[in-house]
Design a protein around this motif. Structure first.
Motif, PDB file in Angstrom:
ATOM      1  N   ILE A 145       0.823  -1.205   0.000  1.00  0.00           N
ATOM      2  CA  ILE A 145       0.000   0.000   0.000  1.00  0.00           C
ATOM      3  C   ILE A 145       0.862   1.261   0.000  1.00  0.00           C
ATOM      4  CG2 ILE A 145      -0.223  -0.003   2.528  1.00  0.00           C
ATOM      5  CD1 ILE A 145      -2.854   1.122  -0.117  1.00  0.00           C
ATOM      6  N   LEU A 146       1.998   1.222   0.691  1.00  0.00           N
ATOM      7  CA  LEU A 146       2.900   2.379   0.690  1.00  0.00           C
ATOM      8  C   LEU A 146       3.555   2.537  -0.673  1.00  0.00           C
ATOM      9  CD1 LEU A 146       4.596   2.104   4.217  1.00  0.00           C
ATOM     10  CD2 LEU A 146       2.532   3.351   3.524  1.00  0.00           C
ATOM     11  N   PHE A 147       3.890   1.414  -1.293  1.00  0.00           N
ATOM     12  CA  PHE A 147       4.434   1.456  -2.646  1.00  0.00           C
ATOM     13  C   PHE A 147       3.419   2.086  -3.591  1.00  0.00           C
ATOM     14  CE2 PHE A 147       4.706  -0.319  -6.891  1.00  0.00           C
ATOM     15  CZ  PHE A 147       6.033  -0.078  -7.229  1.00  0.00           C
ATOM     16  N   ALA A 148       2.138   1.718  -3.459  1.00  0.00           N
ATOM     17  CA  ALA A 148       1.094   2.241  -4.340  1.00  0.00           C
ATOM     18  C   ALA A 148       0.977   3.752  -4.219  1.00  0.00           C
ATOM     19  CB  ALA A 148      -0.248   1.581  -4.006  1.00  0.00           C
ATOM     20  N   VAL A 149       0.981   4.256  -2.989  1.00  0.00           N
ATOM     21  CA  VAL A 149       0.879   5.705  -2.767  1.00  0.00           C
ATOM     22  C   VAL A 149       2.089   6.422  -3.390  1.00  0.00           C
ATOM     23  CG1 VAL A 149       0.884   7.523  -1.025  1.00  0.00           C
ATOM     24  CG2 VAL A 149      -0.511   5.467  -0.686  1.00  0.00           C
ATOM     25  N   ALA A 150       3.289   5.905  -3.119  1.00  0.00           N
ATOM     26  CA  ALA A 150       4.503   6.511  -3.663  1.00  0.00           C
ATOM     27  C   ALA A 150       4.510   6.445  -5.190  1.00  0.00           C
ATOM     28  CB  ALA A 150       5.738   5.810  -3.095  1.00  0.00           C
ATOM     29  N   TYR A 151       4.042   5.339  -5.736  1.00  0.00           N
ATOM     30  CA  TYR A 151       4.008   5.131  -7.186  1.00  0.00           C
ATOM     31  C   TYR A 151       3.083   6.143  -7.850  1.00  0.00           C
ATOM     32  CZ  TYR A 151       3.552   2.383 -11.530  1.00  0.00           C
ATOM     33  OH  TYR A 151       3.557   1.953 -12.827  1.00  0.00           O
ATOM     34  N   VAL A 152       1.913   6.367  -7.252  1.00  0.00           N
ATOM     35  CA  VAL A 152       0.943   7.317  -7.812  1.00  0.00           C
ATOM     36  C   VAL A 152       1.496   8.737  -7.751  1.00  0.00           C
ATOM     37  CG1 VAL A 152      -1.316   8.384  -7.451  1.00  0.00           C
ATOM     38  CG2 VAL A 152      -1.081   5.897  -7.378  1.00  0.00           C
ATOM     39  N   VAL A 153       2.040   9.126  -6.597  1.00  0.00           N
ATOM     40  CA  VAL A 153       2.592  10.476  -6.441  1.00  0.00           C
ATOM     41  C   VAL A 153       3.735  10.709  -7.426  1.00  0.00           C
ATOM     42  CG1 VAL A 153       3.858  12.009  -4.883  1.00  0.00           C
ATOM     43  CG2 VAL A 153       1.902  10.687  -4.030  1.00  0.00           C
ATOM     44  N   TYR A 154       4.626   9.734  -7.523  1.00  0.00           N
ATOM     45  CA  TYR A 154       5.755   9.850  -8.450  1.00  0.00           C
ATOM     46  C   TYR A 154       5.274   9.961  -9.899  1.00  0.00           C
ATOM     47  CZ  TYR A 154       9.431   8.309 -11.595  1.00  0.00           C
ATOM     48  OH  TYR A 154      10.306   8.207 -12.657  1.00  0.00           O
ATOM     49  N   SER A 155       4.320   9.125 -10.282  1.00  0.00           N
ATOM     50  CA  SER A 155       3.848   9.107 -11.666  1.00  0.00           C
ATOM     51  C   SER A 155       3.160  10.414 -12.032  1.00  0.00           C
ATOM     52  CB  SER A 155       2.890   7.926 -11.883  1.00  0.00           C
ATOM     53  OG  SER A 155       3.568   6.695 -11.744  1.00  0.00           O
ATOM     54  N   ILE A 156       2.366  10.971 -11.109  1.00  0.00           N
ATOM     55  CA  ILE A 156       1.697  12.252 -11.368  1.00  0.00           C
ATOM     56  C   ILE A 156       2.723  13.359 -11.563  1.00  0.00           C
ATOM     57  CG2 ILE A 156       0.258  14.049 -10.329  1.00  0.00           C
ATOM     58  CD1 ILE A 156      -1.381  11.798  -9.011  1.00  0.00           C
ATOM     59  N   ASN A 157       3.700  13.429 -10.670  1.00  0.00           N
ATOM     60  CA  ASN A 157       4.726  14.466 -10.767  1.00  0.00           C
ATOM     61  C   ASN A 157       5.585  14.299 -12.019  1.00  0.00           C
ATOM     62  OD1 ASN A 157       3.963  15.770  -8.393  1.00  0.00           O
ATOM     63  ND2 ASN A 157       5.281  14.486  -7.123  1.00  0.00           N
ATOM     64  N   ALA A 158       5.961  13.059 -12.322  1.00  0.00           N
ATOM     65  CA  ALA A 158       6.783  12.798 -13.498  1.00  0.00           C
ATOM     66  C   ALA A 158       6.020  13.130 -14.778  1.00  0.00           C
ATOM     67  CB  ALA A 158       7.236  11.339 -13.513  1.00  0.00           C
ATOM     68  N   ASN A 159       4.722  12.850 -14.785  1.00  0.00           N
ATOM     69  CA  ASN A 159       3.906  13.161 -15.960  1.00  0.00           C
ATOM     70  C   ASN A 159       3.810  14.665 -16.174  1.00  0.00           C
ATOM     71  OD1 ASN A 159       1.970  12.254 -18.113  1.00  0.00           O
ATOM     72  ND2 ASN A 159       0.554  13.463 -16.898  1.00  0.00           N
ATOM     73  N   LYS A 160       3.703  15.427 -15.079  1.00  0.00           N
ATOM     74  CA  LYS A 160       3.644  16.885 -15.170  1.00  0.00           C
ATOM     75  C   LYS A 160       4.962  17.467 -15.667  1.00  0.00           C
ATOM     76  CE  LYS A 160       0.137  17.734 -11.609  1.00  0.00           C
ATOM     77  NZ  LYS A 160      -0.115  18.297 -10.253  1.00  0.00           N
ATOM     78  N   ARG A 161       6.074  16.901 -15.197  1.00  0.00           N
ATOM     79  CA  ARG A 161       7.399  17.393 -15.613  1.00  0.00           C
ATOM     80  C   ARG A 161       7.665  17.115 -17.081  1.00  0.00           C
ATOM     81  NH1 ARG A 161       9.220  14.974 -10.853  1.00  0.00           N
ATOM     82  NH2 ARG A 161      10.177  13.312 -12.087  1.00  0.00           N
ATOM     83  N   GLY A 162       7.278  15.926 -17.532  1.00  0.00           N
ATOM     84  CA  GLY A 162       7.532  15.544 -18.919  1.00  0.00           C
ATOM     85  C   GLY A 162       9.018  15.305 -19.142  1.00  0.00           C
ATOM     86  N   GLY A 163       9.431  15.326 -20.409  1.00  0.00           N
ATOM     87  CA  GLY A 163      10.837  15.151 -20.749  1.00  0.00           C
ATOM     88  C   GLY A 163      11.348  13.741 -20.586  1.00  0.00           C
TER      89      GLY A 163
END
Length: 202
Positions: A145-163
């Motif tokens: 469950i902690l992995f899932a939360v971290a994975y979602v937060v990371y993916s959202i931020n990485a998607n916003k950054r792009g590149g």
């Protein structure tokens, strides 16, 4: 018994190997919006069976092997025993819809890999066993469950950054599909998840 997870892995490895050896095959299967606009809708599925390189393939298939086998039985009663295969294929399709809508007019956009389907499988597993350990890089233990939360937060931020060449949006939508589809098929999973979440065990 020869399970469907193993079947998917075998097909994916074979198709990926063929695509690495034959650029024409790769170009025919990869997710490419202009080709889809021309009616090649099959690319919504075929892109999930080719990979950029051996590490990309290994990571996805390694994850699918462990978590697919763990949850496959949940879907077995559906669609004549082919529920897991249909779940996996639908996840690959659904995970790419937002990327397709965003890039319909982008002739330089390409995407490939099974990450949408694998994310769906991973998040479905988390619903069943939120406190089981997931081993990051096969070494570092993290509660699911902690992995899932971290994975979602990371993916959202990485998607916003792009590149990046990684389709983080597909990861997010694949995971979301895995959660929604699993609860829709087996509503008892939701109270099970809540009860398990409130009773941590390591």
């Amino acid at each position: 018994m020869f399970n469907h997870t193993t079947l998917i892995i075998i097909v994916t490895v074979i198709v990926s190997l063929i695509a690495w050896q034959n650029k024409a095959v790769l170009n025919r299967l990869i997710f490419y919006p202009p080709a889809i606009e021309d009616g090649q809708w099959y690319r919504f599925i075929t892109h999930g069976f080719i990979h950029a390189d051996s590490m990309h393939l290994l990571f996805n298939m390694f994850t699918l092997y462990f978590f697919g086998r763990a949850i496959e039985g949940l879907y077995e009663p559906f669609l004549g025993g082919y529920g897991f295969i249909v779940f996996y294929l639908l996840a690959i399709i659904v995970a790419m819809i937002p990327s397709y809508l965003k890039n319909k007019g982008n002739a330089s956009y390409l995407s490939l890999g099974a990450s949408g389907g694998v994310s769906a499988v991973l998040f479905a597993f988390i619903l069943l066993a939120p406190w089981d350990m997931i081993y990051l890089f096969a070494v570092i233990p993290i509660p699911a469950i902690l992995f899932a939360v971290a994975y979602v937060v990371y993916s959202i931020n990485a998607n916003k950054r792009g590149g990046s060449n990684i389709n983080h949006m597909a990861h997010l939508w694949g995971g979301a599909f895995g959660v929604v589809a699993t609860i829709a098929l087996e509503p008892r999973v939701l109270p099970h998840f809540i009860n398990a979440l409130l009773s941590p065990s390591f």
